[in-house]
Design a protein around this motif. Sequence first.
Motif, short mmCIF file in Angstrom:
data_model
loop_
_atom_site.label_atom_id
_atom_site.label_comp_id
_atom_site.label_asym_id
_atom_site.label_seq_id
_atom_site.Cartn_x
_atom_site.Cartn_y
_atom_site.Cartn_z
N ARG A 204 0.85 -1.19 0.00
CA ARG A 204 0.00 0.00 0.00
C ARG A 204 0.88 1.23 0.00
O ARG A 204 1.71 1.42 0.88
CB ARG A 204 -0.92 0.00 1.23
N VAL A 205 0.74 2.07 -1.03
CA VAL A 205 1.50 3.32 -1.11
C VAL A 205 0.50 4.47 -1.12
O VAL A 205 -0.62 4.33 -1.63
CB VAL A 205 2.40 3.38 -2.35
N ALA A 206 0.88 5.59 -0.55
CA ALA A 206 -0.04 6.73 -0.46
C ALA A 206 0.74 8.02 -0.63
O ALA A 206 1.91 8.12 -0.23
CB ALA A 206 -0.76 6.72 0.89
N ASP A 207 0.08 9.02 -1.24
CA ASP A 207 0.73 10.33 -1.33
C ASP A 207 0.54 11.07 -0.01
O ASP A 207 -0.19 10.61 0.89
CB ASP A 207 0.21 11.13 -2.52
N ARG A 208 1.18 12.21 0.12
CA ARG A 208 1.21 12.90 1.42
C ARG A 208 -0.15 13.46 1.81
O ARG A 208 -0.37 13.79 2.99
CB ARG A 208 2.25 14.03 1.38
N PHE A 209 -1.07 13.58 0.86
CA PHE A 209 -2.41 14.09 1.17
C PHE A 209 -3.33 12.98 1.68
O PHE A 209 -4.40 13.26 2.21
CB PHE A 209 -3.05 14.72 -0.07
N ALA A 210 -2.94 11.72 1.51
CA ALA A 210 -3.84 10.60 1.75
C ALA A 210 -3.81 10.08 3.17
O ALA A 210 -4.76 9.43 3.61
CB ALA A 210 -3.52 9.47 0.78
N VAL A 211 -2.72 10.31 3.90
CA VAL A 211 -2.59 9.75 5.24
C VAL A 211 -2.28 10.86 6.23
O VAL A 211 -1.62 11.84 5.90
CB VAL A 211 -1.49 8.66 5.29
N PRO A 212 -2.76 10.72 7.46
CA PRO A 212 -2.47 11.74 8.48
C PRO A 212 -0.97 11.78 8.80
O PRO A 212 -0.23 10.84 8.52
CB PRO A 212 -3.28 11.25 9.70
N LEU A 243 -14.11 2.86 -12.09
CA LEU A 243 -12.96 2.66 -12.96
C LEU A 243 -11.96 3.76 -12.65
O LEU A 243 -12.25 4.95 -12.84
CB LEU A 243 -13.38 2.72 -14.43
N VAL A 244 -10.81 3.40 -12.16
CA VAL A 244 -9.76 4.34 -11.81
C VAL A 244 -8.59 4.10 -12.76
O VAL A 244 -7.98 3.04 -12.73
CB VAL A 244 -9.30 4.18 -10.35
N ASP A 245 -8.35 5.07 -13.64
CA ASP A 245 -7.30 4.93 -14.64
C ASP A 245 -7.52 3.69 -15.50
O ASP A 245 -6.58 2.97 -15.83
CB ASP A 245 -5.93 4.89 -13.97
N ARG A 257 -18.44 13.87 -3.05
CA ARG A 257 -17.32 14.80 -3.22
C ARG A 257 -16.02 14.04 -3.05
O ARG A 257 -15.77 13.44 -2.01
CB ARG A 257 -17.41 15.95 -2.20
N LEU A 258 -15.20 14.08 -4.07
CA LEU A 258 -14.03 13.22 -4.12
C LEU A 258 -12.99 13.59 -3.08
O LEU A 258 -12.52 14.73 -3.03
CB LEU A 258 -13.41 13.29 -5.52
N PHE A 259 -12.65 12.62 -2.25
CA PHE A 259 -11.58 12.79 -1.27
C PHE A 259 -10.32 12.05 -1.70
O PHE A 259 -9.21 12.57 -1.58
CB PHE A 259 -12.02 12.28 0.11
N ALA A 260 -10.48 10.84 -2.19
CA ALA A 260 -9.33 10.04 -2.59
C ALA A 260 -9.78 8.99 -3.59
O ALA A 260 -10.96 8.66 -3.70
CB ALA A 260 -8.67 9.38 -1.38
N ARG A 282 -3.41 15.70 -8.66
CA ARG A 282 -3.40 14.37 -9.29
C ARG A 282 -4.82 13.87 -9.52
O ARG A 282 -5.12 13.28 -10.56
CB ARG A 282 -2.62 13.38 -8.44
N LEU A 283 -5.70 14.09 -8.55
CA LEU A 283 -7.08 13.65 -8.70
C LEU A 283 -7.75 14.33 -9.90
O LEU A 283 -8.54 13.71 -10.61
CB LEU A 283 -7.88 13.95 -7.43
N ALA A 284 -7.45 15.60 -10.10
CA ALA A 284 -8.06 16.35 -11.20
C ALA A 284 -7.69 15.76 -12.56
O ALA A 284 -8.48 15.84 -13.51
CB ALA A 284 -7.65 17.81 -11.13
#
Length: 293
Positions: A204-212, A243-245, A257-260, A282-284
Amino acid sequence: MNGPEGLATRFEAHRDHLRGVAYRMLGSLDDAEDAVQAAWLRVDRAGVDGVENLAGWLTTVVARVCLDMLRIRRTRGEESLTSIPEAVLERPGGIEPEQEAVLAESVGRALLVVLDRLTPAERVAFVLHDLFAVPFAEIAPVVGRTTVASKKLASRARERVRGPVTPDEAERAEDYGVVDAFLSAARGGDLDTLLRVLAPDVVRVADRFAVPDGVTRDVRGARAVAEETRIFAHRARVGEPALVDGRPGIVIAPNGRLFAALRLTIEAGRITRIEVIADPARLAELPLAVTGI
């Protein structure tokens, strides 16, 4: 039933339907209520003399109001309704007002996210035709296009909503089964099922906005990922398959409302990699779509 009181009574009989139309177009219950009220003011001024199909006519009146609101929203550069700060997602006592949560659930949070990526005219044409079966001849004057151009608007929107058609639909369906099992287990904190759908060496990898702050960005191994997934069960409760990517994944979208977004790699019926994307930039740019629409 004639007169102002009679007209108000007839309008109220269609209010729930009109609210549903407006909600799908605007993605916000408050905005939908405003649109319905604005539509009533227009109807009250114009009257309904000569209107044979009142429900259909009121639907187009609300659609015109929603189109104006969507255009104003875009012109002002207002923050997309498909973004939500983490502070709201994490707040105690729930993240969604009950009525809006029910609406989002009934419409589909993933669909609301994808609809918000359409142009105002595309969104109105798609919602009216594909979700409410309004004929293109009636949609054309709403969006200010010819009937043929209105068909093209809806077709273009449909392609964006549904994503690309691929030859491996059977494989995609199998992967969606894995996504559904993972999401259900995550919502219920079912550790055994999580361990079954996660590959032993899952990452599991996450960007800096995804995890506290203080939470590691990379987690390895099925048990570690499963344990962490149980901790974030509140996010899973507002997650939906999408469908993600171009591949089956998950969007986390309270109130639509998209959070992640979770970009998943699935091999041999198990998840081998989970990438959690919450960076707004990145989400945009991330291709998102829904199936079954």
